[in-house]
Design a protein around this motif. Sequence first.
Motif, PDB file in Angstrom:
ATOM      1  N   THR A  18      16.051  12.678  -5.293  1.00 50.52           N
ATOM      2  CA  THR A  18      14.714  12.242  -5.710  1.00 50.52           C
ATOM      3  C   THR A  18      13.727  12.365  -4.561  1.00 50.52           C
ATOM      4  OG1 THR A  18      15.314   9.946  -5.192  1.00 50.52           O
ATOM      5  CG2 THR A  18      15.565  10.670  -7.485  1.00 50.52           C
ATOM      6  N   LEU A  19      12.535  12.801  -4.899  1.00 55.21           N
ATOM      7  CA  LEU A  19      11.453  12.956  -3.927  1.00 55.21           C
ATOM      8  C   LEU A  19      10.223  12.251  -4.490  1.00 55.21           C
ATOM      9  CD1 LEU A  19      10.404  16.272  -2.153  1.00 55.21           C
ATOM     10  CD2 LEU A  19       8.753  14.564  -2.868  1.00 55.21           C
ATOM     11  N   ALA A  20       9.705  11.288  -3.762  1.00 56.36           N
ATOM     12  CA  ALA A  20       8.528  10.536  -4.207  1.00 56.36           C
ATOM     13  C   ALA A  20       7.278  11.050  -3.519  1.00 56.36           C
ATOM     14  CB  ALA A  20       8.706   9.055  -3.913  1.00 56.36           C
ATOM     15  N   ILE A  21       6.214  11.246  -4.308  1.00 54.90           N
ATOM     16  CA  ILE A  21       4.889  11.561  -3.768  1.00 54.90           C
ATOM     17  C   ILE A  21       4.008  10.373  -4.125  1.00 54.90           C
ATOM     18  CG2 ILE A  21       2.920  13.132  -3.845  1.00 54.90           C
ATOM     19  CD1 ILE A  21       4.868  15.340  -4.685  1.00 54.90           C
ATOM     20  N   VAL A  22       3.731   9.521  -3.131  1.00 53.84           N
ATOM     21  CA  VAL A  22       3.016   8.274  -3.377  1.00 53.84           C
ATOM     22  C   VAL A  22       1.959   8.048  -2.303  1.00 53.84           C
ATOM     23  CG1 VAL A  22       4.973   7.206  -4.567  1.00 53.84           C
ATOM     24  CG2 VAL A  22       4.723   6.897  -2.114  1.00 53.84           C
ATOM     25  N   ASN A  23       1.040   7.147  -2.608  1.00 57.00           N
ATOM     26  CA  ASN A  23      -0.053   6.863  -1.680  1.00 57.00           C
ATOM     27  C   ASN A  23       0.169   5.572  -0.897  1.00 57.00           C
ATOM     28  OD1 ASN A  23      -2.628   7.523  -0.548  1.00 57.00           O
ATOM     29  ND2 ASN A  23      -3.560   5.924  -1.811  1.00 57.00           N
ATOM     30  N   VAL A  24       1.003   4.684  -1.431  1.00 56.31           N
ATOM     31  CA  VAL A  24       1.147   3.348  -0.846  1.00 56.31           C
ATOM     32  C   VAL A  24       2.452   3.252  -0.064  1.00 56.31           C
ATOM     33  CG1 VAL A  24       1.247   0.878  -1.302  1.00 56.31           C
ATOM     34  CG2 VAL A  24      -0.229   2.350  -2.702  1.00 56.31           C
ATOM     35  N   LYS A  25       2.325   3.066   1.230  1.00 54.02           N
ATOM     36  CA  LYS A  25       3.501   2.963   2.089  1.00 54.02           C
ATOM     37  C   LYS A  25       4.323   1.715   1.741  1.00 54.02           C
ATOM     38  CE  LYS A  25       1.433   5.467   5.960  1.00 54.02           C
ATOM     39  NZ  LYS A  25       0.996   5.431   7.366  1.00 54.02           N
ATOM     40  N   GLY A  26       5.636   1.896   1.702  1.00 53.79           N
ATOM     41  CA  GLY A  26       6.513   0.769   1.432  1.00 53.79           C
ATOM     42  C   GLY A  26       6.538   0.331  -0.011  1.00 53.79           C
ATOM     43  N   SER A  27       5.925   1.099  -0.913  1.00 55.33           N
ATOM     44  CA  SER A  27       5.929   0.745  -2.332  1.00 55.33           C
ATOM     45  C   SER A  27       7.340   0.915  -2.899  1.00 55.33           C
ATOM     46  CB  SER A  27       4.934   1.605  -3.109  1.00 55.33           C
ATOM     47  OG  SER A  27       5.197   2.979  -2.898  1.00 55.33           O
ATOM     48  N   SER A  28       7.569   0.378  -4.078  1.00 60.86           N
ATOM     49  CA  SER A  28       8.924   0.349  -4.651  1.00 60.86           C
ATOM     50  C   SER A  28       9.505   1.747  -4.810  1.00 60.86           C
ATOM     51  CB  SER A  28       8.894  -0.359  -6.003  1.00 60.86           C
ATOM     52  OG  SER A  28       8.506  -1.704  -5.853  1.00 60.86           O
ATOM     53  N   ILE A  29       8.704   2.673  -5.336  1.00 59.40           N
ATOM     54  CA  ILE A  29       9.191   4.038  -5.550  1.00 59.40           C
ATOM     55  C   ILE A  29       9.480   4.711  -4.209  1.00 59.40           C
ATOM     56  CG2 ILE A  29       8.515   6.331  -6.389  1.00 59.40           C
ATOM     57  CD1 ILE A  29       7.057   4.889  -8.701  1.00 59.40           C
ATOM     58  N   ALA A  30       8.617   4.494  -3.242  1.00 57.24           N
ATOM     59  CA  ALA A  30       8.820   5.091  -1.915  1.00 57.24           C
ATOM     60  C   ALA A  30      10.124   4.607  -1.290  1.00 57.24           C
ATOM     61  CB  ALA A  30       7.640   4.756  -1.010  1.00 57.24           C
ATOM     62  N   ARG A  31      10.417   3.340  -1.456  1.00 58.14           N
ATOM     63  CA  ARG A  31      11.618   2.775  -0.844  1.00 58.14           C
ATOM     64  C   ARG A  31      12.891   3.216  -1.560  1.00 58.14           C
ATOM     65  NH1 ARG A  31      10.307  -3.497  -0.272  1.00 58.14           N
ATOM     66  NH2 ARG A  31       8.753  -3.063  -1.882  1.00 58.14           N
ATOM     67  N   ALA A  32      12.785   3.467  -2.857  1.00 55.61           N
ATOM     68  CA  ALA A  32      13.982   3.800  -3.632  1.00 55.61           C
ATOM     69  C   ALA A  32      14.325   5.287  -3.576  1.00 55.61           C
ATOM     70  CB  ALA A  32      13.807   3.368  -5.078  1.00 55.61           C
ATOM     71  N   ALA A  33      13.333   6.153  -3.342  1.00 52.92           N
ATOM     72  CA  ALA A  33      13.558   7.599  -3.392  1.00 52.92           C
ATOM     73  C   ALA A  33      14.331   8.086  -2.172  1.00 52.92           C
ATOM     74  CB  ALA A  33      12.229   8.329  -3.489  1.00 52.92           C
ATOM     75  N   ASP A  34      15.025   9.214  -2.341  1.00 54.29           N
ATOM     76  CA  ASP A  34      15.771   9.815  -1.226  1.00 54.29           C
ATOM     77  C   ASP A  34      14.827  10.413  -0.189  1.00 54.29           C
ATOM     78  OD1 ASP A  34      18.417   9.408  -2.408  1.00 54.29           O
ATOM     79  OD2 ASP A  34      17.805  10.921  -3.866  1.00 54.29           O
ATOM     80  N   MET A  35      13.728  10.983  -0.656  1.00 53.47           N
ATOM     81  CA  MET A  35      12.740  11.606   0.226  1.00 53.47           C
ATOM     82  C   MET A  35      11.360  11.132  -0.198  1.00 53.47           C
ATOM     83  SD  MET A  35      14.294  15.502   0.141  1.00 53.47           S
ATOM     84  CE  MET A  35      14.727  15.434  -1.603  1.00 53.47           C
ATOM     85  N   VAL A  36      10.444  11.036   0.752  1.00 49.02           N
ATOM     86  CA  VAL A  36       9.093  10.545   0.459  1.00 49.02           C
ATOM     87  C   VAL A  36       8.062  11.401   1.166  1.00 49.02           C
ATOM     88  CG1 VAL A  36       7.514   8.577   0.524  1.00 49.02           C
ATOM     89  CG2 VAL A  36       9.964   8.173   0.335  1.00 49.02           C
ATOM     90  N   VAL A  37       7.008  11.747   0.426  1.00 51.49           N
ATOM     91  CA  VAL A  37       5.810  12.325   1.033  1.00 51.49           C
ATOM     92  C   VAL A  37       4.661  11.378   0.719  1.00 51.49           C
ATOM     93  CG1 VAL A  37       4.199  14.255   1.104  1.00 51.49           C
ATOM     94  CG2 VAL A  37       6.638  14.682   0.743  1.00 51.49           C
ATOM     95  N   TYR A  38       4.080  10.808   1.759  1.00 48.44           N
ATOM     96  CA  TYR A  38       2.936   9.923   1.550  1.00 48.44           C
ATOM     97  C   TYR A  38       1.649  10.737   1.520  1.00 48.44           C
ATOM     98  CZ  TYR A  38       5.801   5.779   2.399  1.00 48.44           C
ATOM     99  OH  TYR A  38       6.743   4.791   2.296  1.00 48.44           O
ATOM    100  N   THR A  39       0.864  10.539   0.488  1.00 54.41           N
ATOM    101  CA  THR A  39      -0.482  11.107   0.460  1.00 54.41           C
ATOM    102  C   THR A  39      -1.383  10.146   1.214  1.00 54.41           C
ATOM    103  OG1 THR A  39      -0.900  10.011  -1.655  1.00 54.41           O
ATOM    104  CG2 THR A  39      -0.113  12.277  -1.747  1.00 54.41           C
ATOM    105  N   HIS A  40      -2.257  10.668   2.013  1.00 54.97           N
ATOM    106  CA  HIS A  40      -3.079   9.815   2.874  1.00 54.97           C
ATOM    107  C   HIS A  40      -4.496   9.701   2.308  1.00 54.97           C
ATOM    108  CE1 HIS A  40       0.276   9.817   5.512  1.00 54.97           C
ATOM    109  NE2 HIS A  40       0.153  11.067   5.898  1.00 54.97           N
ATOM    110  N   ALA A  41      -4.577   9.206   1.072  1.00 54.32           N
ATOM    111  CA  ALA A  41      -5.883   9.115   0.422  1.00 54.32           C
ATOM    112  C   ALA A  41      -6.632   7.858   0.803  1.00 54.32           C
ATOM    113  CB  ALA A  41      -5.705   9.166  -1.104  1.00 54.32           C
ATOM    114  N   GLY A  42      -5.942   6.875   1.418  1.00 54.36           N
ATOM    115  CA  GLY A  42      -6.567   5.576   1.615  1.00 54.36           C
ATOM    116  C   GLY A  42      -6.640   4.848   0.280  1.00 54.36           C
ATOM    117  N   PRO A  43      -7.248   3.674   0.258  1.00 58.23           N
ATOM    118  CA  PRO A  43      -7.299   2.905  -0.995  1.00 58.23           C
ATOM    119  C   PRO A  43      -8.133   3.614  -2.048  1.00 58.23           C
ATOM    120  CG  PRO A  43      -8.716   1.892   0.658  1.00 58.23           C
ATOM    121  CD  PRO A  43      -7.954   2.970   1.357  1.00 58.23           C
TER     122      PRO A  43
END
Length: 606
Positions: free
Chosen positions: A367-392
Motif C-alpha cells: 500500500t502507498l498513501a498519498i496524503v496531505n496530513v502528516k501522521g494521519s491514520s492512513i499515512a501511519r497504516a500504509a507501507d509507503m507514504v508520499v506527503y503532499t505539501h499543500a499546507g492546510p
Amino acid sequence: MCGIVGYIGDRDCADVLVNSLEKLEYRGYDSAGIAVLENGVIKVEKCKGRLENLRNKMAADGKPYGHVGIGHTRWATHGEPSDINSHPHGNKRVTIVHNGIIENYRQIKEFLISEGYSFVSETDTETVAKLLDYYYTGDPVDTIIKVLAEIKGSYALGIMFRDFPDRIFAVRKDSPLIVGKGEHENFIASDVPAIMQYTRDYYLLDTNDIAVLTKENIEFFNIHKERLEKKLNTADWDVDAAEKGGYEHFMLKEINEQPTAVKTTITPRITDSMPDFSAEGFDAAKLSSYNKIYIVACGTAMHAGMVGKYVIEKLARIPVIVDIASEFRYRDPLIDKEDLVILISQSGETADTKAALELAKLNGADTLAIVNVKGSSIARAADMVVYTHAGPEISVASTKAYMVQISVMYLLAFELAYGTGRISKEQCEKYTKELQNIPSVIKEAIGLEKDCQFIASKLLNADSLLYIGRGLDYASSMEGSLKLKEISYIHSESYAAGELKHGTISLITENMPVIAVVTQKDLEEKTISNIKEVKARGAMVILVCGEDVVVEDKVADYIIRLPKAEQMLMPMVAAVPLQLIAYYTAVLKGNDVDKPRNLAKSVTVE
C-alpha cells in the motif's frame, strides 16, 4: 465530519473554544456548542446553525466563564440539526463532545433505558455520555476503558468529569484527534489549524490512546491503563496559511496557492531532472514490479487518481484500476501480494479509504498513501507514504489538494515508466522538466480569472448542465462538474464526449450550457465533432481548450484558451479555469463558498 476542541489553562475558556472552533467550521456547521466548568458546575451553551449563532446566543445569555472546557461544531449524522441534537451531550457528572459514529448505539441505548436512563436527543453521542455516567465510580480513566470495551464504530471524544475540575480527557479510534501542548495550557482538537494561534506543538493519538490533560501536564494511557510515551510534533505551517490572507474566501486563496503548493510538493522528489523518491524509502525496482495497480479514493481525490491511471498506463504500460473507496471492498476486489494499492486522501482520515487500505493489507498487497496530513491514520497504516505539501486546505471544495495529488501521480508515472524501461532517461528528464515548469503555467492560468467570471455570469440561470471531454479531458470534466455542483448547487454531470449519442444527448435543450474540455491533440477532432452535435441541438457551448486547438466559427459560444504546456500535463492547467468558473458562479449566486450546504471537509464516517 465534526470538529471538536478542548482547553485547560488560565485563559477565558469560552473565548478559546469558540476561536478554535472557527478554524474547524469547515468540518461541519449544522450546529455548535461548548461546555465550560464554572464554579464546580458544567455549563453548556449550544444551538443550531453556524458558529455565529452560538456567539450571538452567548452575547444575549451571558457566556459561561471558566478555565476548563470542550467544544464542538457538527455535521449531522444521527438526528437532524437542532438545538437539542447539538453537542456537547451529557449530564451533571459527565459531558462529552464526539466526532464519528457509534454503530451499536441502539443496543446501548436500550440497555441504559432499562437501567433507568432517559434520553433527550436523537444522537448516538448521548448514549456514550450516559454510558460513561453509568460506569463512573470515581476513576475517569477506568470508566473510559470500560466504555471503550462496549462501543463499536469510530470516535474522537473530548470528555469532562465534574468531579475532576482540573482535567480534561480524550480518546480516539478512526476519527482524528490531536493533543496540543502549550505553556501552562493544553488543548485537544480535530485538526492542527484549530490551535495554531496558541501553540505549534502537538501529540498524535493512536487508536484507543487515552489522554489526560491538566494545564501543566499531559499523560497518555493505553486500554490496560499502562502509561505511554508519545513523540511531540511541531507544525511547520505559517499561521497565516490557516487564515484568508486578504482573500474573500479560502477557496480563492487556495486556488491562488496552487503554483506554490505544486512546487513545494514536487521539488523534494526531483534530483537532476529525474523523479527521486529515495527520501520516502521507495525501492524503485520494487515499484516497477507490480502486476497491476489499484488507485482508491473518494470524490476529488478519485479524479486525481483517474489522471494517474491514464498517465501510468500510457507511459509505464502497467494496468491501473481506479476504484471509488466506498465501493472497493464491497465488490470483493481481486487483489494479492503482486499488486500495489495507492490510497489518495487529503486528510488521511477518510473512512472508506482507510477501510480499503485495511482490505488491501489483509490480502497481502503493498500500500502507498498519498496524503496531505502528516501522521494521519492512513499515512501511519500504509507501507509507503508520499506527503503532499499543500499546507492546510480549509475550503470544503478541494483545489490545491487536487493539484498536488495529480503532481505526485505524474512523478510516480515517470518513475514507473523509467523503471520498467518503457521510456528512456532522456524522455523521463523531459517529462520531469515539463512538470517543474507547470507551477508557472498554473499561475498564468489563474490570470484567466476575468474570463471565468464572465462565463460564471452565463451559468446563473441554468438548471442543469453537462461537462464533456475525452481521455484526460474526461477526467478534467469530472472534476469540473463536481466543483460546480458542490458549491453552486446547479445540477451538473460529466460524460465522456463519445457517450453522448448513447442517450445523454437527449437532455440537450435550447441554451443548455455544455462545458467542453479539449486539450488532447490526438482526440481534438473527435471531441470537436461531439461539440458540434450538442451545438446543433441548441446547447450553449463553453469551450476550455489548448491555445493551438482549431475551432471553426459557431462551434462554441465562448472560448477560454489555456496557456501552453506539455499535452500530458494539461489536466493541471485546465483545472484552474474550471475551479474559477465554479467559484465565481457560487459567489454570484450568493452561496457560502467555503461551507457548502450538507458537506464537510473530511468524511471520517462511512
